[in-house]
Design an enzyme around this catalytic site. Structure first.
Site, PDB file in Angstrom:
ATOM      1  N   HIS A  38     117.232 -11.436 110.862  1.00  0.00           N
ATOM      2  CA  HIS A  38     118.580 -11.877 110.744  1.00  0.00           C
ATOM      3  C   HIS A  38     119.724 -11.028 110.292  1.00  0.00           C
ATOM      4  O   HIS A  38     119.384  -9.831 110.066  1.00  0.00           O
ATOM      5  CB  HIS A  38     118.821 -13.308 109.968  1.00  0.00           C
ATOM      6  N   TYR A  76     130.938 -18.234 107.689  1.00  0.00           N
ATOM      7  CA  TYR A  76     131.526 -18.291 106.485  1.00  0.00           C
ATOM      8  C   TYR A  76     132.841 -18.578 107.083  1.00  0.00           C
ATOM      9  O   TYR A  76     133.236 -17.974 108.233  1.00  0.00           O
ATOM     10  CB  TYR A  76     131.116 -16.831 105.801  1.00  0.00           C
ATOM     11  N   PRO A 124     126.236 -15.009  94.030  1.00  0.00           N
ATOM     12  CA  PRO A 124     125.633 -14.751  94.867  1.00  0.00           C
ATOM     13  C   PRO A 124     126.449 -15.087  96.460  1.00  0.00           C
ATOM     14  O   PRO A 124     126.134 -15.275  96.949  1.00  0.00           O
ATOM     15  CB  PRO A 124     124.852 -16.195  94.927  1.00  0.00           C
ATOM     16  N   LYS A 178     122.855 -10.567  96.626  1.00  0.00           N
ATOM     17  CA  LYS A 178     122.191  -9.157  96.027  1.00  0.00           C
ATOM     18  C   LYS A 178     121.213  -9.545  95.030  1.00  0.00           C
ATOM     19  O   LYS A 178     120.360  -8.656  94.850  1.00  0.00           O
ATOM     20  CB  LYS A 178     123.636  -8.785  95.980  1.00  0.00           C
ATOM     21  N   TYR A 221     126.120  -5.310 102.996  1.00  0.00           N
ATOM     22  CA  TYR A 221     125.480  -5.998 103.415  1.00  0.00           C
ATOM     23  C   TYR A 221     124.680  -5.953 102.805  1.00  0.00           C
ATOM     24  O   TYR A 221     124.266  -7.620 102.667  1.00  0.00           O
ATOM     25  CB  TYR A 221     126.572  -7.308 104.574  1.00  0.00           C
TER      26      TYR A 221
HETATM   27  C1  LIG Z   1     122.000 -20.416  94.164  1.00  0.00           C
HETATM   28  C2  LIG Z   1     122.014 -19.302  93.997  1.00  0.00           C
HETATM   29  C3  LIG Z   1     121.488 -18.976  95.712  1.00  0.00           C
HETATM   30  C4  LIG Z   1     121.764 -17.096  95.519  1.00  0.00           C
HETATM   31  N1  LIG Z   1     121.156 -17.213  96.816  1.00  0.00           N
HETATM   32  C5  LIG Z   1     120.945 -15.042  96.247  1.00  0.00           C
HETATM   33  C6  LIG Z   1     120.523 -14.786  97.818  1.00  0.00           C
HETATM   34  O1  LIG Z   1     120.680 -15.771  98.760  1.00  0.00           O
HETATM   35  N2  LIG Z   1     120.382 -13.704  97.543  1.00  0.00           N
HETATM   36  C7  LIG Z   1     120.026 -12.805  96.485  1.00  0.00           C
HETATM   37  O2  LIG Z   1     119.450 -11.685  96.970  1.00  0.00           O
HETATM   38  N3  LIG Z   1     120.273 -13.755  95.092  1.00  0.00           N
HETATM   39  C8  LIG Z   1     120.885 -14.815  94.801  1.00  0.00           C
HETATM   40  N4  LIG Z   1     120.550 -14.897  94.073  1.00  0.00           N
HETATM   41  C9  LIG Z   1     119.997 -14.500  92.799  1.00  0.00           C
HETATM   42  C10 LIG Z   1     118.859 -14.395  92.671  1.00  0.00           C
HETATM   43  O3  LIG Z   1     118.236 -16.035  92.977  1.00  0.00           O
HETATM   44  C11 LIG Z   1     118.619 -14.214  91.177  1.00  0.00           C
HETATM   45  O4  LIG Z   1     119.305 -12.963  91.026  1.00  0.00           O
HETATM   46  C12 LIG Z   1     116.728 -13.563  90.839  1.00  0.00           C
HETATM   47  O5  LIG Z   1     116.280 -14.791  90.932  1.00  0.00           O
HETATM   48  C13 LIG Z   1     117.205 -12.724  89.804  1.00  0.00           C
HETATM   49  O6  LIG Z   1     115.411 -12.382  89.701  1.00  0.00           O
HETATM   50  P1  LIG Z   1     115.392 -12.798  88.151  1.00  0.00           P
HETATM   51  O7  LIG Z   1     114.022 -12.104  88.123  1.00  0.00           O
HETATM   52  O8  LIG Z   1     115.376 -10.671  87.458  1.00  0.00           O
HETATM   53  O9  LIG Z   1     115.750 -13.427  87.679  1.00  0.00           O
HETATM   54  P2  LIG Z   1     114.518 -14.942  87.289  1.00  0.00           P
HETATM   55  O10 LIG Z   1     114.401 -15.731  88.851  1.00  0.00           O
HETATM   56  O11 LIG Z   1     116.353 -15.867  86.326  1.00  0.00           O
HETATM   57  O12 LIG Z   1     113.553 -15.186  86.460  1.00  0.00           O
HETATM   58  C14 LIG Z   1     113.751 -15.057  85.584  1.00  0.00           C
HETATM   59  C15 LIG Z   1     112.650 -16.310  84.489  1.00  0.00           C
HETATM   60  O13 LIG Z   1     112.704 -16.048  82.891  1.00  0.00           O
HETATM   61  C16 LIG Z   1     112.383 -17.201  82.712  1.00  0.00           C
HETATM   62  N5  LIG Z   1     112.643 -17.869  81.190  1.00  0.00           N
HETATM   63  C17 LIG Z   1     113.617 -17.485  81.009  1.00  0.00           C
HETATM   64  N6  LIG Z   1     114.101 -17.586  79.865  1.00  0.00           N
HETATM   65  C18 LIG Z   1     112.849 -17.106  79.051  1.00  0.00           C
HETATM   66  C19 LIG Z   1     112.244 -17.118  77.784  1.00  0.00           C
HETATM   67  N7  LIG Z   1     113.349 -17.154  76.691  1.00  0.00           N
HETATM   68  N8  LIG Z   1     111.559 -16.422  77.368  1.00  0.00           N
HETATM   69  C20 LIG Z   1     110.179 -16.296  78.974  1.00  0.00           C
HETATM   70  N9  LIG Z   1     110.755 -16.891  80.109  1.00  0.00           N
HETATM   71  C21 LIG Z   1     111.925 -17.190  80.237  1.00  0.00           C
HETATM   72  C22 LIG Z   1     112.443 -18.182  83.698  1.00  0.00           C
HETATM   73  O14 LIG Z   1     111.727 -19.461  83.280  1.00  0.00           O
HETATM   74  C23 LIG Z   1     111.863 -17.413  84.766  1.00  0.00           C
HETATM   75  O15 LIG Z   1     111.278 -18.193  85.459  1.00  0.00           O
HETATM   76  C24 LIG Z   1     121.161 -16.584  93.700  1.00  0.00           C
HETATM   77  C25 LIG Z   1     121.109 -17.358  93.270  1.00  0.00           C
HETATM   78  C26 LIG Z   1     121.313 -18.691  93.068  1.00  0.00           C
HETATM   79  C27 LIG Z   1     121.623 -19.388  91.980  1.00  0.00           C
END
Ligand SMILES: Cc1cc2nc3c(=O)[nH]c(=O)nc-3n(C[C@H](O)[C@H](O)[C@H](O)COP(=O)(O)OP(=O)(O)OC[C@H]3O[C@@H](n4cnc5c(N)ncnc54)[C@H](O)[C@@H]3O)c2cc1C
Length: 397
Positions: free
Chosen positions: A77, A207, A299, A303, A394
């Site tokens: 994209h 956007y 979001p 990133k 970006y």
């Molecule tokens: C609506 C939305 C759209 C987004 N769009 C984008 C995008 O287009 N591009 C982008 O780069 N980012 C995007 N993001 C952000 C991205 O989704 C997050 O930054 C990403 O999921 C972070 O990954 P992570 O592994 O750090 O955490 P998470 O994906 O949140 O994973 C954390 C895990 O830990 C588990 N957990 C929590 N607490 C505990 C506990 N106490 N004990 C055991 N397990 C636990 C949870 O169940 C979860 O499975 C978006 C976020 C949202 C909300």
């Protein structure tokens, strides 16, 4: 159910992109590790969030042989379209800056791929296991107290703990307040994020800057599209029936002038308050933070998942060096290396918020910010230097 004898060299909290990539890389290098995940397998494999993967994220996944799914189903994209009172214009950001493109691949598909690779390699994971607290992180034998889905308690002992359990997880909570500096900003902007069971309406990220608030359009798959609508802070997802959503999207995306949207039933919908939150440093003794646990980013610039992947790779390399060669230089440098990327991403994300939203305040303040916003949009439309800067930030992390 865990017992007093549960141990691993690295206990990873959370099976999101950060935790599962880290688990894969450690497992591959023969490091004894376990992933503890509060949710079920179905929950993590169906939780739709991110979709836009940066070029560097894709390179990391390919480098480690974890990109078969996105190589097969991901779509590159490279264009975004801005619509405002000043008209509309397109930026082919793939032909600007460093010439990098996004790969559109839903986060739940990435998580499913990472989990499958991890399990195929013999990786250990405990679903339905909630981490309650990390203890003893100041020393070199930390432990994690847990509660299983049936309520039974347990404890995992480790050499290191990787907190990849998001912003509200146990890792962050376990760090004493006086051991870290917390940077927090509530941007005062709220989005309704939704997934429509409808094909994308544009061949670009859309956007729309509008007096009624921002609206965004992002492809996910040929049959699913993500939309965002800026809304009042106290809005509830149930206040938004499908008709209201499509009416508001049509108005803000100015379909009268630029053509209709491809509508369909709205599936998941949720309210997101745009906030940024960074802890510094990302280490407390033998506990390391990665992904959203380390830094929450709004979001607005897509990133979060990309930072999570980048940090997980850096942390894996550092842990492997330490545990296999006794070389702790990578662990010592981990926090500073990540924070350089994190603050650059935060800065761009903050700039994007200013580009896409007005700001509340007195009439004079609101007008001032609105005029700044117009000036940003026209600079982006007219200045090649500004376009190159935009493209580099970006897609980059
Ligand atoms: C609506 C939305 C759209 C987004 N769009 C984008 C995008 O287009 N591009 C982008 O780069 N980012 C995007 N993001 C952000 C991205 O989704 C997050 O930054 C990403 O999921 C972070 O990954 P992570 O592994 O750090 O955490 P998470 O994906 O949140 O994973 C954390 C895990 O830990 C588990 N957990 C929590 N607490 C505990 C506990 N106490 N004990 C055991 N397990 C636990 C949870 O169940 C979860 O499975 C978006 C976020 C949202 C909300």
């Amino acid at each position: 159910m865990t017992s007093a004898g549960d141990t691993a060299d690295v206990v990873i909290l959370g099976a999101g992109p950060a935790g599962l990539l880290l688990g894969n890389l450690l497992q591959r290098d023969g490091i004894d590790c376990v992933v503890l995940e509060r949710g079920t397998r179905e929950h993590i494999q169906t939780r739709a969030r991110a979709g836009f993967l940066a070029a560097r994220t894709v390179q990391i996944l390919r480098r480690h042989g974890l990109a078969d799914g996105l190589n097969r189903d991901g779509r590159t994209h490279h264009t975004c379209e801005f619509r405002s009172d000043e008209g509309r214009f397109r930026l082919d950001y793939g032909g600007l800056g460093r010439g990098e493109r996004h790969t559109v691949y839903p986060q739940q598909a990435l998580v499913s791929d990472l989990l499958a690779h991890y399990l195929d390699a013999g990786g250990r994971i405990r679903f339905g296991t909630e981490a309650l607290a990390v203890q003893g992180a100041e020393g070199d034998r930390p432990s994690v107290t847990v509660r299983a889905a049936d309520g039974s308690p347990g404890r995992w002992r480790a050499r290191y703990v990787a907190g990849c359990d998001g912003r509200h997880g146990a890792a962050r909570r376990s760090i004493p307040a006086d051991a870290v500096r917390r940077h927090h900003l509530d941007h005062g902007v709220t989005w309704l994020g939704l997934l429509a069971n409808a094909p994308p309406s544009l061949d670009a990220v859309g956007y729309a800057v509008h007096g009624r608030g921002f609206a965004g359009h992002m492809a996910r798959t040929p049959t699913v599209t993500r939309y965002y609508l800026q809304c009042a802070r106290d809005t509830r997802a149930e206040d938004w029936p499908d008709d209201r959503i499509w009416d508001e999207l049509s108005l803000r995306l100015r379909t009268d002038a630029y053509g209709p949207l491809r509508t369909g039933p709205v599936g998941q919908r949720g309210v997101v308050h745009l906030e940024s939150d960074v802890l510094e440093p990302l280490r407390h003794g033998s506990l390391f933070l990665a992904g959203d646990a380390a830094s929450l980013i709004s979001p607005s610039a897509a990133k979060g998942a990309n930072l999570a992947v980048l940090e997980a790779e850096l942390l894996a390399e550092a842990l492997i060096d330490d545990l296999t060669h006794g070389d702790s230089a990578g662990l010592d440098a981990y926090s500073a290396r990540c924070l350089t990327h994190i603050w650059r991403a935060q800065e761009f994300s903050h700039w994007m918020i200013g580009l896409l939203h007005g700001r509340p305040g007195t009439d004079g303040e609101a007008r001032f910010h609105d005029s700044l916003r117009r000036s940003r949009i026209t600079a982006l439309r007219d200045s090649r230097a500004q376009q190159d800067w935009f493209a580099e930030h970006y897609v980059g992390v």
